[in-house]
Design an enzyme around this catalytic site. Structure first.
Site, PDB file in Angstrom:
ATOM      1  N   GLU A  28     133.988  86.745  69.784  1.00  0.00           N
ATOM      2  CA  GLU A  28     135.235  86.323  70.425  1.00  0.00           C
ATOM      3  C   GLU A  28     135.575  84.871  70.123  1.00  0.00           C
ATOM      4  O   GLU A  28     136.559  84.339  70.622  1.00  0.00           O
ATOM      5  CB  GLU A  28     135.160  86.551  71.941  1.00  0.00           C
ATOM      6  CG  GLU A  28     133.946  85.973  72.621  1.00  0.00           C
ATOM      7  CD  GLU A  28     133.847  86.357  74.107  1.00  0.00           C
ATOM      8  OE1 GLU A  28     134.857  86.749  74.705  1.00  0.00           O
ATOM      9  OE2 GLU A  28     132.731  86.241  74.650  1.00  0.00           O
ATOM     10  N   HIS A  87     142.572  87.155  83.417  1.00  0.00           N
ATOM     11  CA  HIS A  87     141.755  88.170  84.090  1.00  0.00           C
ATOM     12  C   HIS A  87     142.525  88.871  85.188  1.00  0.00           C
ATOM     13  O   HIS A  87     142.297  90.026  85.490  1.00  0.00           O
ATOM     14  CB  HIS A  87     140.464  87.544  84.606  1.00  0.00           C
ATOM     15  CG  HIS A  87     139.521  87.285  83.488  1.00  0.00           C
ATOM     16  ND1 HIS A  87     139.455  86.078  82.859  1.00  0.00           N
ATOM     17  CD2 HIS A  87     138.685  88.109  82.835  1.00  0.00           C
ATOM     18  CE1 HIS A  87     138.585  86.154  81.869  1.00  0.00           C
ATOM     19  NE2 HIS A  87     138.104  87.382  81.834  1.00  0.00           N
ATOM     20  N   ARG A 135     144.863  81.386  77.190  1.00  0.00           N
ATOM     21  CA  ARG A 135     145.213  82.758  77.556  1.00  0.00           C
ATOM     22  C   ARG A 135     145.857  82.881  78.930  1.00  0.00           C
ATOM     23  O   ARG A 135     146.371  83.934  79.280  1.00  0.00           O
ATOM     24  CB  ARG A 135     143.989  83.684  77.440  1.00  0.00           C
ATOM     25  CG  ARG A 135     142.878  83.369  78.378  1.00  0.00           C
ATOM     26  CD  ARG A 135     141.594  84.086  77.999  1.00  0.00           C
ATOM     27  NE  ARG A 135     141.424  85.352  78.686  1.00  0.00           N
ATOM     28  CZ  ARG A 135     140.325  86.100  78.624  1.00  0.00           C
ATOM     29  NH1 ARG A 135     139.308  85.719  77.865  1.00  0.00           N
ATOM     30  NH2 ARG A 135     140.217  87.223  79.265  1.00  0.00           N
ATOM     31  N   ASN A 148     140.563  89.195  73.575  1.00  0.00           N
ATOM     32  CA  ASN A 148     141.273  88.318  74.529  1.00  0.00           C
ATOM     33  C   ASN A 148     140.970  86.861  74.196  1.00  0.00           C
ATOM     34  O   ASN A 148     141.864  86.031  74.068  1.00  0.00           O
ATOM     35  CB  ASN A 148     140.837  88.603  75.967  1.00  0.00           C
ATOM     36  CG  ASN A 148     140.921  90.067  76.302  1.00  0.00           C
ATOM     37  OD1 ASN A 148     141.629  90.799  75.635  1.00  0.00           O
ATOM     38  ND2 ASN A 148     140.198  90.494  77.308  1.00  0.00           N
ATOM     39  N   ASP A 149     139.683  86.567  74.079  1.00  0.00           N
ATOM     40  CA  ASP A 149     139.329  85.197  73.733  1.00  0.00           C
ATOM     41  C   ASP A 149     139.601  84.923  72.260  1.00  0.00           C
ATOM     42  O   ASP A 149     140.069  83.844  71.898  1.00  0.00           O
ATOM     43  CB  ASP A 149     137.857  84.929  74.080  1.00  0.00           C
ATOM     44  CG  ASP A 149     137.711  84.596  75.560  1.00  0.00           C
ATOM     45  OD1 ASP A 149     138.516  83.792  76.054  1.00  0.00           O
ATOM     46  OD2 ASP A 149     136.831  85.170  76.223  1.00  0.00           O
ATOM     47  N   ARG A 157     127.093  92.855  79.986  1.00  0.00           N
ATOM     48  CA  ARG A 157     127.302  91.516  79.433  1.00  0.00           C
ATOM     49  C   ARG A 157     126.734  90.490  80.404  1.00  0.00           C
ATOM     50  O   ARG A 157     127.014  90.538  81.602  1.00  0.00           O
ATOM     51  CB  ARG A 157     128.794  91.259  79.235  1.00  0.00           C
ATOM     52  CG  ARG A 157     129.050  89.873  78.657  1.00  0.00           C
ATOM     53  CD  ARG A 157     130.494  89.656  78.326  1.00  0.00           C
ATOM     54  NE  ARG A 157     131.293  89.423  79.511  1.00  0.00           N
ATOM     55  CZ  ARG A 157     132.608  89.227  79.481  1.00  0.00           C
ATOM     56  NH1 ARG A 157     133.240  89.270  78.324  1.00  0.00           N
ATOM     57  NH2 ARG A 157     133.288  89.023  80.592  1.00  0.00           N
ATOM     58  N   ARG A 183     131.477  93.403  83.220  1.00  0.00           N
ATOM     59  CA  ARG A 183     131.707  91.964  83.398  1.00  0.00           C
ATOM     60  C   ARG A 183     130.889  91.521  84.607  1.00  0.00           C
ATOM     61  O   ARG A 183     131.372  91.513  85.738  1.00  0.00           O
ATOM     62  CB  ARG A 183     133.195  91.682  83.643  1.00  0.00           C
ATOM     63  CG  ARG A 183     134.072  91.806  82.402  1.00  0.00           C
ATOM     64  CD  ARG A 183     135.476  91.292  82.681  1.00  0.00           C
ATOM     65  NE  ARG A 183     136.254  91.082  81.487  1.00  0.00           N
ATOM     66  CZ  ARG A 183     137.125  91.974  80.978  1.00  0.00           C
ATOM     67  NH1 ARG A 183     137.326  93.120  81.592  1.00  0.00           N
ATOM     68  NH2 ARG A 183     137.795  91.702  79.884  1.00  0.00           N
ATOM     69  N   CYS A 239     135.931  95.408  72.923  1.00  0.00           N
ATOM     70  CA  CYS A 239     136.164  95.506  74.361  1.00  0.00           C
ATOM     71  C   CYS A 239     137.327  94.641  74.810  1.00  0.00           C
ATOM     72  O   CYS A 239     137.656  94.596  75.980  1.00  0.00           O
ATOM     73  CB  CYS A 239     134.897  95.165  75.137  1.00  0.00           C
ATOM     74  SG  CYS A 239     134.306  93.502  74.820  1.00  0.00           S
TER      75      CYS A 239
END
Ligand code: PEP
Ligand code: MG
Length: 845
Positions: A705, A463, A739, A728-729, A606, A570, A776
């Protein structure tokens, strides 16, 4: 004056607390109770929202109101009562987590003294400290009792064992902390001496005394215990030492890390890291040591020493401050342990134990009660003396500990001076160097002065990297540790695209990087000229371009960069960096403000995705071995549905002002989706019953994800209105790579065909069910991914605002058949490197 409200299930209890509290002050203060339900005489247990509201209103004044509650539904009633208050009053009423009896008394005394709301809150919160100190329980959280304060047990024999310390670095930070904590668990007095160094016996429950024994690999210890549980105490100490303090010898904290780092002129060669955020930066460096008060922000004012009459008050003030410092360090420790690692976090364990050290507390008491010194001077004297003791040690490791003592010392002095923790702000352009930055550290950076970020940990999909990209700050992560030896003010250059870092670059390198920077800035500029055009391919296919944001400020930036709405809010960023979750009304304000910025465009909110690399210290989440595989996202929300419901209420209430959609993160099963929807329906029903309007047609979607969600995408799709793919996940789970781990960052590449095939499978399943599919994850923000995403048939993308212009530009240079051919070829390659090489040949930027 601050008003106080006591909310309790029991009217008798509340009246008793009121009686006790009012006895402490000479004059009447505004203190109301809201307790019990039904007829007062029945003493029926319970709490009533309207009664709480009335009590708050009855003591409300300019000073605000502090509300203390006993437990359970008292909290809910108080929260609901807060919602019923008029907007202008609500912000001045504080629901406090302090213990009811002690908190009420401390708050009453503080309010009667004319303190403001923040001081009254602080007093109430710290109310247990005095009790703890009196009982010798120095930490309420660790419950470590200093039994060595007790007189020796007369007849009890003194038992002794001798042990050799075999771990590589001896009793360094973490083992010393474990040693002290273990000794302090027992009733018996436990003492220890270092036989090899011929020291005297010292208290085993004092971190400073234990550290100063200078125990190294191979040293022999004598440990004695006397008291009722002496045998058990020695057995526990033996087990601890013989198990090498549970240490992994390969990953232990090295002396000298994390505090003093002398400049070594030998560091002149180029360093190579992983590119995390594109762009070129050249500026003097500043090393950020992840301690609360960086060197450049230490208060410099001379400390005042004076005589105090009321020593008890001064002691209380110091206790409260130490408690506040304790809380700060606990947060730092938990962030460090989750985001960097337990070994690095261990240093903060030692900081906590320093605050709890009975010797430190005794020395402070001596200064305050016997010498009548003021708290600041007493604290300074103890810290100076201890730091000097460390400085004069022969052992290099022990000398370095002086920096830790000073660090804790400065924190308490800052709090005593009422100075809030400083954020990472700079007045001159810098390149920020650190082992790692927390997402909240990064989020607070000002791109005007932080021109680049360079860290030794982290990965491109952490992040921190995501935030750096959204702030437009070039960043390189996973750089070798020698970076940390660079002296502040050294000229550093970095290329966030290639991952190269130069220390003191020569004129030639600066010239070539400057050219590259100008080319980059001009391409950015070129792309921004047409930001408000739509992303339409040469043959007319449009992809909706939305933005990933973390709050209202980002929304405004995204709008300026051509976002056609929000594809990912987020919301966890609203929950970070604070002591308690945001209330329903605070959340409502944010959602409403974002709707004002995008009134007619989609805003996908989200729900809370906490856990993983975004811990929330105040939720007391348990430590997990694999936080990314643990209790995060929807898994957490389903088991903490009170928090989830508050968020859903806030979103729904704000939904009338925009085109909101709700998205659940980390869905891995149909059951989870059904459970989340059930709670959502419950909230809708409650709002309908309360006649609170909301958008009845709000869309519900999920993030895809987790690999299981891809595999069952055909089962999930009919139950939702949209999917948004979180690469990402998804990449970390598909490739089995954390990650945030730079060692495996290359492998966790969303361009790997394994991940791209998952994306394709999701799009196919979603389209077969007739729903829209967006993305996203960070893959979409890479302009080189544009042909693949267009070719695979995505309907919308949600990007870092900074990436929007380039994405639109890329799409406008492509045709769908061309993009499909590229996507087809990419999916059939066998490595991420080959996919990257394939797309790099298309010069559409
Ligand atoms: C993702 O996982 O791709 C995503 C967008 O969510 P986050 O990065 O917030 O986990
Ligand atoms: Mg995610």
């Amino acid at each position: 004056m601050v008003g106080i409200v006591i909310v309790s299930h029991s009217r008798l209890l509340a009246e008793g607390v009121r009686e006790l509290a009012l006895q402490m002050v000479p004059d009447y203060i505004s203190l109301a109770i809201a307790a019990g339900i039904d007829d007062v005489d029945d003493h029926q247990l319970g709490t009533d929202v309207l009664q709480v509201q009335a009590a708050i209103e009855s003591v409300y004044g300019d000073g605000g109101v502090l509300v203390l509650m006993d437990l359970g539904s008292a909290l809910m009633s108080a929260e609901m009562a807060l919602e019923l208050l008029p907007e202008e009053k609500r912000h001045n009423v504080y629901l406090c987590e302090a213990p009811l009896v002690e908190g009420a008394i401390a708050a009453t005394i503080s309010a009667a003294a004319g303190n403001d709301l923040s001081q009254v809150i602080a007093e109430a919160r710290a109310a247990l400290a005095a009790k703890g100190s009196q009982l010798g329980v120095v930490s309420s959280s660790l419950l470590i009792a200093d039994k060595n304060q007790l007189p020796p047990v007369d007849d009890a024999p003194v038992l002794e064992i001798r042990l050799r310390v075999s771990n590589k670095l001896g009793l360094h930070a973490r083992p010393a902390a474990k040693f002290v904590a273990t000794a302090a668990k027992f009733e018996s007095q436990v003492k220890v001496k270092n036989i090899t160094r011929s020291t005297v016996f010292v208290r085993a429950n004092s971190i400073n005394q234990v550290t100063m024994l200078g125990v190294r690999h191979g040293h022999e210890l004598a440990i004695t215990a006397s008291g009722t549980d002496a045998e058990a105490a020695l057995a526990a100490m033996k087990e601890l030492v013989e198990s090498h303090f549970g240490e992994d010898e390969t990953a232990i904290w090295q002396p000298g890390d994390g505090d003093t780092r002398p400049y070594r002129s030998s560091v002149t060669s180029d360093l190579r890291g992983i590119s995390a955020s594109p762009g070129v930066a050249i500026a003097p460096s500043v090393l950020y040591i992840n301690t609360p008060l960086p060197r450049y922000q230490l208060p410099t004012a001379p400390l005042q020493q004076y005589h105090v009459e009321n020593s008890e008050n001064e002691w209380q003030r110091l206790q409260n401050t130490i408690q506040a410092a304790h809380q700060e360090i606990e947060i730092l420790l938990s962030e460090t342990s989750t985001q960097i690692g337990d070994n690095e976090a261990a240093i903060f364990d030692a900081h906590l134990l320093f605050l709890e050290d009975p010797l430190v507390l005794e020395a402070l008491q001596q200064h305050i009660f016997v010498e009548h010194l003021n708290a600041v001077a007493a604290w300074q004297a103890v810290v100076d003396e201890l730091a000097n003791q460390y400085r004069t040690q022969e052992d290099m490791y022990l000398r370095a500990r002086a920096a830790d003592v000073m660090d804790v010392g400065q924190r308490v002095l800052r709090l005593l001076a009422g100075i809030a923790a400083t954020s990472l702000s700079f007045t001159e352009p810098v390149i920020l160097i650190a082992t790692d930055l927390t997402p909240s550290d990064t989020a607070k950076l000002d791109p005007a002065n932080v021109l680049g970020i360079c860290t030794t940990s982290g990965s491109p999909t952490s992040h921190t990297a995501i935030i750096a990209r959204s702030l437009g700050i070039p960043a390189v992560v996973g750089v070798p540790e020698s970076l940390l030896q660079v002296a502040d003010g050294t000229m550093v250059a970095l290329d966030g695209e290639t991952g190269n870092v130069w220390i003191e670059p020569d004129a030639e390198i600066i010239a070539s990087l400057t050219t590259k920077r100008e080319a980059w800035q001009s391409s950015q500029h070129q792309a921004t000229i047409n930001v408000h055009q739509l992303a339409i391919s040469l043959d007319g296919r449009q992809i909706e371009v939305l933005a990933n944001i973390g709050g209202v400020a980002d929304a405004q930036i995204a709008l300026g960069l051509g976002a056609e709405g929000v594809g990912l809010l987020r919301t966890e960023f609203l929950f970070l960096d604070r002591m308690a979750p945001p209330s329903e009304s605070e959340q409502y304000e944010v959602y409403h403000a974002i709707a004002q910025i995008f009134p007619n465009q989609p805003v996908i909110i989200r729900t809370l995705d906490i856990g993983g690399d975004k811990p929330l210290p105040y939720l007391n989440l348990p430590q997990e071995n694999n936080p990314f595989l643990g209790w995060r996202g929807i898994r957490f929300c389903l088991s903490r549905d009170e928090l989830f419901k508050i968020q859903l209420r806030a979103i729904l209430r704000a939904s009338t002002s925009g085109k909101f959609k709700i998205m659940f993160p980390m869905i891995s099963t149909v059951t989870e989706l059904q459970a989340a929807k059930l709670i959502f329906r419950e909230v809708q029903t409650e709002l309908r019953q309360a006649k609170i309007p909301f958008d009845e047609k709000i869309d519900i979607g999920i993030m895809i994800e987790v690999p299981s969600a891809v595999v069952i995408a055909d089962q999930l799709a009919p139950k939702v209105d949209f999917f948004s793919i979180g690469t990402n996940d998804l990449s970390q789970y598909v490739m089995a790579c954390d990650r945030t781990n730079p060692q495996v960052a290359d492998l966790a590449d969303a361009f790997h065909p394994a991940v791209l095939r998952m994306v394709q499978q999701t799009i196919k399943a979603g389209h077969a069910a007739g729903i829209k599919i967006g993305m996203c994850g960070e893959l979409a923000s890479d302009p080189f991914a544009a042909p693949i995403l267009l070719g695979l048939g995505l309907d919308d993308v949600s990007l870092n605002p900074q990436a929007i212009p380039n994405f639109k530009s890329a799409i406008s240079h492509l045709t769908v058949p061309e993009a499909e051919a590229i996507a087809f070829e990419a999916l059939n390659l066998d490595s991420a490197a080959k996919v990257r090489s394939l797309i790099s040949t298309f010069s559409y930027l």
